[in-house]
Design a protein around this motif. Structure first.
Motif, mmCIF file in Angstrom:
data_model
loop_
_atom_site.group_PDB
_atom_site.id
_atom_site.type_symbol
_atom_site.label_atom_id
_atom_site.label_comp_id
_atom_site.label_asym_id
_atom_site.label_seq_id
_atom_site.Cartn_x
_atom_site.Cartn_y
_atom_site.Cartn_z
ATOM 1 N N GLY A 104 -10.049 3.579 -6.748
ATOM 2 C CA GLY A 104 -10.056 4.177 -5.419
ATOM 3 C C GLY A 104 -9.233 3.379 -4.440
ATOM 4 O O GLY A 104 -8.093 3.017 -4.705
ATOM 5 N N GLU A 105 -9.875 3.079 -3.291
ATOM 6 C CA GLU A 105 -9.150 2.362 -2.239
ATOM 7 C C GLU A 105 -8.744 0.958 -2.653
ATOM 8 O O GLU A 105 -7.854 0.358 -2.037
ATOM 9 N N ALA A 106 -9.341 0.431 -3.723
ATOM 10 C CA ALA A 106 -9.003 -0.919 -4.193
ATOM 11 C C ALA A 106 -7.887 -0.894 -5.233
ATOM 12 O O ALA A 106 -7.429 -1.950 -5.676
ATOM 13 N N SER A 107 -7.435 0.296 -5.630
ATOM 14 C CA SER A 107 -6.412 0.397 -6.667
ATOM 15 C C SER A 107 -5.070 -0.113 -6.151
ATOM 16 O O SER A 107 -4.683 0.150 -5.010
ATOM 17 N N LEU A 108 -4.395 -0.835 -7.051
ATOM 18 C CA LEU A 108 -3.078 -1.363 -6.679
ATOM 19 C C LEU A 108 -1.991 -0.278 -6.673
ATOM 20 O O LEU A 108 -0.877 -0.516 -6.207
ATOM 21 N N PHE A 109 -2.327 0.896 -7.177
ATOM 22 C CA PHE A 109 -1.317 1.951 -7.240
ATOM 23 C C PHE A 109 -0.963 2.535 -5.866
ATOM 24 O O PHE A 109 -0.032 3.316 -5.754
ATOM 25 N N TYR A 110 -1.711 2.164 -4.845
ATOM 26 C CA TYR A 110 -1.359 2.671 -3.511
ATOM 27 C C TYR A 110 0.038 2.190 -3.107
ATOM 28 O O TYR A 110 0.737 2.830 -2.314
ATOM 29 N N ALA A 111 0.473 1.048 -3.697
ATOM 30 C CA ALA A 111 1.825 0.545 -3.419
ATOM 31 C C ALA A 111 2.885 1.534 -3.901
ATOM 32 O O ALA A 111 3.967 1.658 -3.314
ATOM 33 N N GLY A 112 2.582 2.262 -5.002
ATOM 34 C CA GLY A 112 3.516 3.268 -5.500
ATOM 35 C C GLY A 112 3.708 4.404 -4.511
ATOM 36 O O GLY A 112 4.798 4.964 -4.383
ATOM 37 N N PHE A 159 -10.040 0.667 2.773
ATOM 38 C CA PHE A 159 -9.544 2.044 2.852
ATOM 39 C C PHE A 159 -8.757 2.258 4.151
ATOM 40 O O PHE A 159 -7.673 2.840 4.153
ATOM 41 N N LEU A 160 -9.301 1.748 5.268
ATOM 42 C CA LEU A 160 -8.624 1.881 6.549
ATOM 43 C C LEU A 160 -7.328 1.081 6.572
ATOM 44 O O LEU A 160 -6.308 1.538 7.096
ATOM 45 N N PHE A 161 -7.360 -0.123 5.955
ATOM 46 C CA PHE A 161 -6.162 -0.956 5.922
ATOM 47 C C PHE A 161 -5.034 -0.261 5.147
ATOM 48 O O PHE A 161 -3.894 -0.189 5.620
ATOM 49 N N HIS A 162 -5.376 0.226 3.954
ATOM 50 C CA HIS A 162 -4.346 0.896 3.155
ATOM 51 C C HIS A 162 -3.838 2.166 3.831
ATOM 52 O O HIS A 162 -2.639 2.472 3.779
ATOM 53 N N SER A 163 -4.748 2.896 4.486
ATOM 54 C CA SER A 163 -4.328 4.109 5.203
ATOM 55 C C SER A 163 -3.365 3.759 6.330
ATOM 56 O O SER A 163 -2.373 4.467 6.579
ATOM 57 N N THR A 164 -3.667 2.641 7.027
ATOM 58 C CA THR A 164 -2.795 2.208 8.123
ATOM 59 C C THR A 164 -1.411 1.797 7.598
ATOM 60 O O THR A 164 -0.380 2.134 8.195
ATOM 61 N N ILE A 165 -1.393 1.093 6.456
ATOM 62 C CA ILE A 165 -0.121 0.686 5.863
ATOM 63 C C ILE A 165 0.704 1.920 5.485
ATOM 64 O O ILE A 165 1.926 1.975 5.702
ATOM 65 N N ILE A 166 0.020 2.927 4.925
ATOM 66 C CA ILE A 166 0.722 4.167 4.560
ATOM 67 C C ILE A 166 1.290 4.838 5.807
ATOM 68 O O ILE A 166 2.425 5.323 5.812
ATOM 69 N N LEU A 167 0.492 4.844 6.906
ATOM 70 C CA LEU A 167 0.972 5.426 8.164
ATOM 71 C C LEU A 167 2.181 4.666 8.692
ATOM 72 O O LEU A 167 3.145 5.263 9.203
ATOM 73 N N PHE A 168 2.126 3.330 8.598
ATOM 74 C CA PHE A 168 3.281 2.524 9.011
ATOM 75 C C PHE A 168 4.531 2.899 8.188
ATOM 76 O O PHE A 168 5.636 3.002 8.722
ATOM 77 N N ALA A 169 4.326 3.089 6.889
ATOM 78 C CA ALA A 169 5.439 3.458 6.012
ATOM 79 C C ALA A 169 6.010 4.825 6.407
ATOM 80 O O ALA A 169 7.229 5.027 6.439
#
Length: 446
Positions: A104-112, A159-169
């Protein structure tokens, strides 16, 4: 101005469409390679999921490959943006599924997911709204992948951190695409302006060449006029004396008693008459003014003058006439004589250069409404097709160096155009060449 802007926008849209098609194909190949190479990451991070992840990667690669194939079809070329948007969602769906079945939110695949967003903005910059829509769809897929897990979202902070990073991207990719698009449009406008300037420069060069040719012609005519004015007085008097002397001599008993002497005197008189005709023809050039440049004159009279003035060039060449009665035309008689001289001289040169049986030139004239259509045709070697379209270009000549500037026909074209007509050329190589032009009839239709 509005029409020009519309043309520029249309040209830009066509160029942009071709650029997007090329970029989409290149991006598809890149994505297929990266998706398949991702098995290395699967082995390093989730070795226990490697087999089904490999299967997912193969299916995703085939989906992107199908999109790539569609881009080579007419439908894909017409709808390049929609097709690209669809196949770009395949990797995002694959990554979202991997996130869902792993941590889920801890998966490293969010970088992809972030990598794909930046790839869309840099490798395939199709417009900032397109990039923004793709980024928001990606964020939605990430949220669904995390929220729909059986255990739900466990670490809300992560989850919020990764969502924010995606928004920044998404924001960074969108801004980059916006300025990239503006820069490309400005570059295209600069290229378009440069092309227009080059066209204007070419047009200016052509105009300058025409003006130079006209100035040379005017200088020649002015010099001929000055020379003619002097010759009228210097030649006419001795010619008249000779004519009187010949007439007196022909009355002498010795001349009456000798047929040979009478024949010689008759030849001398004919020669003197020819000199008178030439001097009379030169008067046309000597006394030109604004009134004479738009006066009525007999076309056949102008033709007679032209034939006499090129007599030394047309010796041995039969000159026929096909003229329907007295053709009274209006314009600059001296300039029209110049056109006829040039056409007759060119025909004679071609006939002498490559004889084709019995050399012959025919000059014809027919009424055509308010105009008179004139043609000069010869049975010479003709003009090659590659030269026919260029014969009226200033400084174009097929003569040897030093035998002509290549301005004659260009000047003739301008003269006829000044009379509201058009000079054109037809030819069959090895058979004949025909020049046609039209002049205004004096008094219009009769």
């Amino acid at each position: 101005m509005g029409a020009a802007a519309t043309t520029v926008r249309g040209s830009y849209a066509r160029e942009l469409s071709g650029f997007h098609l090329l970029q989409s194909r290149a991006c598809a190949v890149t994505v297929i390679v990266l998706v398949l190479l991702g098995v290395v990451l699967d082995y390093a991070v989730y070795p226990d999921q490697m087999l089904r992840f490999a299967l997912a990667r193969v299916v995703t690669g085939l989906g992107v490959l199908a999109g790539l194939g569609l881009l080579y079809l007419p439908f894909g070329r017409r709808h390049v943006h929609a097709v690209t948007f669809v196949w770009l969602t395949f990797p995002q769906l694959m990554i979202a599924w991997m996130i869902h079945v792993t941590q889920g939110e801890a998966s490293l695949f969010y970088a992809g997911i972030i990598l794909t967003i930046f790839a869309v903005g840099t490798l395939f910059p199709v417009g900032y709204m397109y990039t923004l829509a793709f980024g928001m769809l990606t964020l939605l897929l990430y949220w669904l992948a995390c929220v729909t897990r059986e255990s739900g979202v466990r670490d809300h902070g992560q989850f919020l951190f990764h969502s924010t990073i995606i928004l920044f991207a998404v924001a960074g990719s969108t801004v980059y695409t916006y300025y990239n698009e503006r820069g490309r449009r400005q570059l295209f406008e600069l290229k378009d302006e440069l092309a227009r300037k080059n066209e204007e420069l070419e047009s200016t060069n052509r105009n300058l060449a025409d003006i130079k040719g006209q100035m040379l012609q005017q200088e020649k005519m002015a010099a001929l006029g000055t020379l003619s004015a002097g010759l009228l007085h210097e030649v006419n008097n001795p010619v008249n004396f000779c004519m009187m002397a010949i007439d007196v001599a022909m009355e002498e008993p010795a001349a009456q008693a000798s047929a040979t002497l009478r024949e010689c005197l008759a030849d001398a008189k004919q020669g003197m008459q020819r000199v008178q005709y030439i001097v009379s023809d030169l008067k046309t050039f000597a006394y030109r003014n604004e009134e004479t440049q738009d006066a009525a004159f007999l076309f056949e009279r102008a033709l007679d003058a032209a034939v006499r003035l090129v007599g030394h060039e047309t010796k041995g060449i039969a000159i026929g006439r096909d003229i329907d009665g007295d053709m009274l035309v209006r314009g600059d008689e001296a300039a029209i004589i110049g056109v006829l001289i040039n056409l007759l001289s060119n025909a004679a040169l071609a006939l002498r250069k490559e004889p084709n049986g019995a050399p012959r030139i025919v000059v014809g004239a027919r009424p055509d409404g308010a105009r008179v259509r004139v043609w000069v045709v010869d049975n010479g070697p003709g003009i090659p097709p590659e030269h026919l379209s260029r014969v009226f270009e200033p400084f174009f000549t097929t003569r040897e160096v030093g035998q002509g500037l290549g301005l004659g026909l260009a000047i003739c074209y301008s003269v006829v155009q000044r009379h509201g007509g058009l000079l054109s050329a037809e030819s069959v190589p090895g058979q004949w060449t025909k020049f046609t032009f039209d002049l205004p009839r004096a008094g219009g239709e009769r």
